[in-house]
Write an enzyme that holds these catalytic residues in place. Sequence first.
Site, PDB file in Angstrom:
ATOM      1  N   LYS A  11     -40.176  -1.142  -4.220  1.00 37.98           N
ATOM      2  CA  LYS A  11     -41.239  -0.268  -4.701  1.00 37.98           C
ATOM      3  C   LYS A  11     -40.636   1.056  -5.149  1.00 37.98           C
ATOM      4  O   LYS A  11     -39.539   1.456  -4.745  1.00 37.98           O
ATOM      5  CB  LYS A  11     -42.294  -0.033  -3.626  1.00 37.98           C
ATOM      6  N   ASP A 137     -44.397   1.367   5.506  1.00 42.05           N
ATOM      7  CA  ASP A 137     -44.380   0.758   4.172  1.00 42.05           C
ATOM      8  C   ASP A 137     -44.650  -0.744   4.184  1.00 42.05           C
ATOM      9  O   ASP A 137     -44.911  -1.333   3.130  1.00 42.05           O
ATOM     10  CB  ASP A 137     -43.026   0.994   3.483  1.00 42.05           C
TER      11      ASP A 137
END
Length: 295
Positions: A11, A137
Amino acid sequence: METIQLRAYAKINLGLDVLRRRPDGYHEVRMVMQTVGIWDELEFERIGEDVIRISADMQELPVNENNLIYRAVKRMKAMYGIREGVSVRLRKKIPVAAGMAGGSADAAAAIHAVDRLFGLGLSLAEKQAVGVRLGADVPYCLMGGTALAEGIGEVLTALPDTPGARLVVAKPNLNVSTKFVYENLHAERLSRHPDIDGMVESIRKGSLQGVTERMGNVLETVTCRSYPIIGQMKGLLMENGAMNALMSGSGPTVFGVFSEGERARQAYDAMEKSGLARQLFLTEFVGTEGLDERV
């Protein structure tokens, strides 16, 4: 199904704001998270022996409880009473200690894999409840695509796919400790904050320019000061046609967003020639449909 292969996607943060440090020591954030086309390859095998085995193609990676894959499998086994074992083979492509959630992405892949190998039939929310115990995350990595992340990063709102673009992603020859960055960030002293709400609205409207105009990361106030090479890399990308350039997460990875593939290629070549980057990628945003085709 005894063996499955999954991709664990990296990401980037199109926007990252820190609102305050909470009494429990965590930081309250507002971020726009985006999956990109850089991934680790993992193979999971169900084995009869009640053990967890991990092998990796990078010797410096731990293969014990210090690895998030191991911890994810162990937690899943404990929570769902699994008595058999899992063998994992990891081919690492996401840069390590780079602000791209590589470890969290691998943990998310492990949760998906154990669910499928043992036929648990878990919902995304159930998987995310496991993941948040491993790292802030992980719940996002379980979902992927484009999302607004709030709280400590675990409160997620899915967004439409970010308008298509080409990306140059570059990591210099250094690792950055997320703990160091957050310990040296003074959120109460920040004079500027990225326009996260405006970025979300631009994504909903399908405006790439609106997104890039609002890119910002308050952690740059720590990491760029400590590592000037990050600013140099951002400058090089901008000089070579990036709509904007930003550090991802706590760094040190930098990415540039390009509306045209040719400009992205030119910037990639310029970055390669400069010698500033140890790892360099030419890639793009990945939406949820792209993820579904690969998992």
